[in-house]
Scaffold this motif. Structure first.
Motif, short mmCIF file in Angstrom:
data_model
loop_
_atom_site.label_atom_id
_atom_site.label_comp_id
_atom_site.label_asym_id
_atom_site.label_seq_id
_atom_site.Cartn_x
_atom_site.Cartn_y
_atom_site.Cartn_z
N GLN A 44 0.84 -1.20 0.00
CA GLN A 44 0.00 0.00 0.00
C GLN A 44 0.87 1.26 0.00
O GLN A 44 0.59 2.22 -0.71
N ALA A 45 1.94 1.24 0.80
CA ALA A 45 2.86 2.39 0.85
C ALA A 45 3.53 2.58 -0.51
O ALA A 45 3.72 3.71 -0.96
N PHE A 46 3.88 1.48 -1.16
CA PHE A 46 4.48 1.55 -2.49
C PHE A 46 3.56 2.28 -3.45
O PHE A 46 3.97 3.19 -4.18
N TRP A 47 2.26 1.91 -3.47
CA TRP A 47 1.32 2.56 -4.38
C TRP A 47 1.08 4.01 -3.99
O TRP A 47 0.92 4.87 -4.86
N MET A 48 1.07 4.31 -2.69
CA MET A 48 0.92 5.71 -2.26
C MET A 48 2.11 6.54 -2.71
O MET A 48 1.97 7.68 -3.14
N TYR A 49 3.32 5.97 -2.61
CA TYR A 49 4.53 6.66 -3.04
C TYR A 49 4.49 6.89 -4.56
O TYR A 49 4.78 7.98 -5.04
N ALA A 50 4.10 5.88 -5.32
CA ALA A 50 3.99 6.02 -6.78
C ALA A 50 2.98 7.10 -7.13
O ALA A 50 3.21 7.93 -8.02
N SER A 51 1.86 7.13 -6.42
CA SER A 51 0.84 8.16 -6.65
C SER A 51 1.39 9.55 -6.33
O SER A 51 1.16 10.51 -7.06
N TYR A 52 2.13 9.65 -5.23
CA TYR A 52 2.76 10.92 -4.85
C TYR A 52 3.70 11.41 -5.96
O TYR A 52 3.68 12.58 -6.34
N LEU A 54 3.62 10.73 -9.15
CA LEU A 54 2.86 11.17 -10.31
C LEU A 54 2.18 12.52 -10.08
O LEU A 54 2.10 13.35 -10.99
N ARG A 55 1.69 12.75 -8.86
CA ARG A 55 1.03 14.02 -8.56
C ARG A 55 2.01 15.18 -8.52
O ARG A 55 1.66 16.31 -8.84
N THR A 56 3.24 14.93 -8.11
CA THR A 56 4.21 16.01 -7.93
C THR A 56 5.17 16.16 -9.10
O THR A 56 5.99 17.06 -9.10
N GLU A 57 5.05 15.28 -10.10
CA GLU A 57 5.95 15.33 -11.24
C GLU A 57 5.73 16.63 -12.02
O GLU A 57 4.61 17.08 -12.20
N ARG A 58 6.80 17.21 -12.46
CA ARG A 58 6.74 18.42 -13.26
C ARG A 58 7.22 18.10 -14.67
O ARG A 58 8.21 17.41 -14.85
N GLY A 59 6.52 18.60 -15.63
CA GLY A 59 6.92 18.42 -17.01
C GLY A 59 7.46 19.73 -17.55
O GLY A 59 6.96 20.81 -17.23
N TYR A 60 8.48 19.65 -18.33
CA TYR A 60 9.09 20.83 -18.93
C TYR A 60 9.13 20.64 -20.44
O TYR A 60 9.86 19.79 -20.94
N PRO A 61 8.34 21.44 -21.18
CA PRO A 61 8.34 21.27 -22.64
C PRO A 61 9.69 21.65 -23.24
O PRO A 61 10.33 22.59 -22.80
#
Length: 87
Positions: free
Chosen positions: A62-70, A72-79
């Protein structure tokens, strides 16, 4: 049932251990942990994962999936503009 909604209680990131790669707290550090992501992504059931990773618990998954979700939510994309002509 997840006892904690905080992945930081089960995932450790320490620059002195595996150059700061996230690991599951309390488990012996080895290369097996690095294959947990592909294992989860290839649709293994939780019972299969627990059977193959001794010492791993439901809370760790469960912690693994929460970390993966975190992540993805905090990832920044730079064009990046990569348009160039080739002669």
């Amino acid at each position: 049932m997840v006892r904690s909604k905080n992945w930081r209680e089960n995932i450790v990131i320490d620059s002195a251990v595996l150059t700061g790669k996230p690991i599951i707290k309390g488990l012996k550090v080895n290369s097996m942990q690095h294959s947990l992501l592909p294992t989860c992504c290839f649709m293994r059931t939780e019972s299969e994962i627990l059977r193959n990773y001794l010492g791993l618990a439901h809370e760790n998954i469960q912690a693994f999936w929460m970390y993966a979700s975190y992540l993805l939510r905090t990832e920044r994309g730079y064009p990046v503009n990569i348009s160039h002509k080739v002669d």
